[in-house]
Design an enzyme around this catalytic site. Structure first.
Site, PDB file in Angstrom:
ATOM      1  N   GLU A  95       0.846  -1.190   0.000  1.00  0.00           N
ATOM      2  CA  GLU A  95       0.000   0.000   0.000  1.00  0.00           C
ATOM      3  C   GLU A  95       0.880   1.239   0.000  1.00  0.00           C
ATOM      4  OE1 GLU A  95      -3.068   0.136   3.015  1.00  0.00           O
ATOM      5  OE2 GLU A  95      -2.956   2.322   3.156  1.00  0.00           O
ATOM      6  N   GLU A 148      -2.795  11.221   3.278  1.00  0.00           N
ATOM      7  CA  GLU A 148      -3.867  10.997   4.229  1.00  0.00           C
ATOM      8  C   GLU A 148      -3.904  12.187   5.184  1.00  0.00           C
ATOM      9  OE1 GLU A 148      -4.700   6.600   5.487  1.00  0.00           O
ATOM     10  OE2 GLU A 148      -2.522   6.929   5.514  1.00  0.00           O
TER      11      GLU A 148
END
Length: 394
Positions: free
Chosen positions: A273, A278
């Site tokens: 990932e 974020e």
């Protein structure tokens, strides 16, 4: 002059005396019909708040006052968030045709979609309701605003543009993107609270807009959208630029990220990932974004992340460009072309990051990292993406 015969005179007098036909009674006054019409107002920013005027009108005047009860009812606009609830009795004076009342719109600077609420009429006196519902339309005056901020070039020396989406037009390009629907497994593995729907995505004004809402749907109290390019677009190495304005608020978790394209056959974290960006809202954290990788380190979960913090303002104030530079040796994270984090992916344990990856864009609500929304969280919240561009090294 001759007199009328007595018998004829008596007959005439008798006829006159017997003609007692009463005058016709006047017809009773018909009650008028009552209808309500609403209106439209821009949301504004609350200084001052706008209003929508609702007109209650009669089909004809009446000799007595006409009254009717009215109540506001939520639609996509919610009382207390988008407008001030209102209820009462409206009276139209005798001989008049209409009266009106106003509903206050609660303006703010949150980017929102157009929204609607209703006014319902009931319990009329001296009238009959013909149109029982009026609509208040609140037009969004934030999406499409030029927020300003950073931009990035459409080309780089030593690179070739291989794919991108400028989000022009009026609909998501489903040749490149798919919607992931529902609550996933265990709240998408993070105990998230939202239900993902396609209805929370729109393309307008050259932007992709993903909207998180507080609304009950299929057992969830929040909705949002999650978009993926799985099985449609995947990439291995290069430069990726994503220009976006982020949402804000406690419990809001926007993400621009990637998973290994072998995700269907190699479970996470073995597929790898790459979190390009974020942000976790609340607690004054909207001025910080994170870049992270997750992988399977010889049978154990591993991650490595970094972050950068703005000296003033938040990432919801204007556009910023979130980028990675990714090659066989390193992944580097940048905001507005300034590097803030790097990882060496040459060790064999990080082989996940030398394979193709696909994109995921989403706005989560709640979850293990941000925690749940609270009374300070304003809804709806939006992540607005101007473009995503992928460049390959020559």
């Amino acid at each position: 002059m001759k007199s009328l015969p007595f018998a004829l005179m008596l007959a005439l007098l008798s006829f006159v005396a017997c003609d007692n036909t009463p005058e016709p009674e006047p017809e009773p006054e018909k009650k008028p019909f009552i209808r309500v019409t609403g209106g439209t107002a821009p949301e504004g920013n609350g200084s001052p708040n706008a209003t929508i005027r609702f007109v209650v009108a009669l089909s004809a005047t009446f000799s007595q006052p006409v009254s009717v009860e009215y109540t506001t009812v939520d639609g996509s606009a919610k009382a207390g968030e988008d407008y001030t609830s209102s209820a009462g009795v409206l009276t139209i004076a005798a001989g008049q045709l209409e009266s009106s009342f106003e509903v206050t719109i609660l303006g703010d600077e949150v980017r929102e979609s157009d929204e609607t609420f209703e006014v319902h009429l009931e319990n009329p006196v001296n009238g009959e309701i013909f149109t029982a519902i009026g609509y208040g339309n609140i037009t969004n005056d934030d999406t499409g605003v030029n927020f300003g901020g950073a931009t990035s070039p459409t080309s780089y020396a030593g690179y070739t543009a291989v794919w991108g989406d400028e989000f022009d037009g009026t609909a998501l390009n489903e040749a490149d993107w798919s919607y992931e629907i529902g609550t996933g497994n265990g709240g998408w593995g993070n105990n998230e609270l939202q239900y993902y729907r396609r209805e929370n995505t729109k393309v307008a004004d050259g932007n992709l807009v993903i909207e998180a809402k507080r609304e009950s749907f299929a057992g969830s109290q929040y909705t949002s959208s999650r978009l993926v390019t799985l099985d449609k677009q995947s990439f291995q190495f290069g430069r990726i630029d994503i220009r976006a304005v982020l949402p804000q608020g406690q419990g809001i978790w926007p993400a621009l990220w990637m998973l290994g394209s072998n995700f269907k056959t190699t479970s996470w974290p073995g597929c790898g990932e790459i979190d390009i960006m974020e942000m976790v809202g609340g607690g004054g954290k909207e001025n910080t974004v994170h870049g992270t990788v997750h992988w399977d380190n010889n049978g154990s979960y591993a991650n490595y992340g970094g972050s950068t913090t703005k000296s003033s303002g938040t990432f919801s104030d204007q556009y910023h460009v979130f980028s990675i530079l990714w090659d066989e040796d390193y992944i580097r994270w940048l905001v507005d072309n300034v590097e803030y984090h790097v990882i060496d992916i040459r060790p064999s344990a990080l082989s996940e990051f030398r394979q193709p990856f696909f994109f995921i864009f989403n706005v989560a609500v709640g979850g293990n990292w941000p925690g749940s929304p609270d009374a300070t969280t304003s809804f709806p919240q939006q992540m607005i993406v101007d473009y995503v561009r992928v460049f390959k090294k020559d």
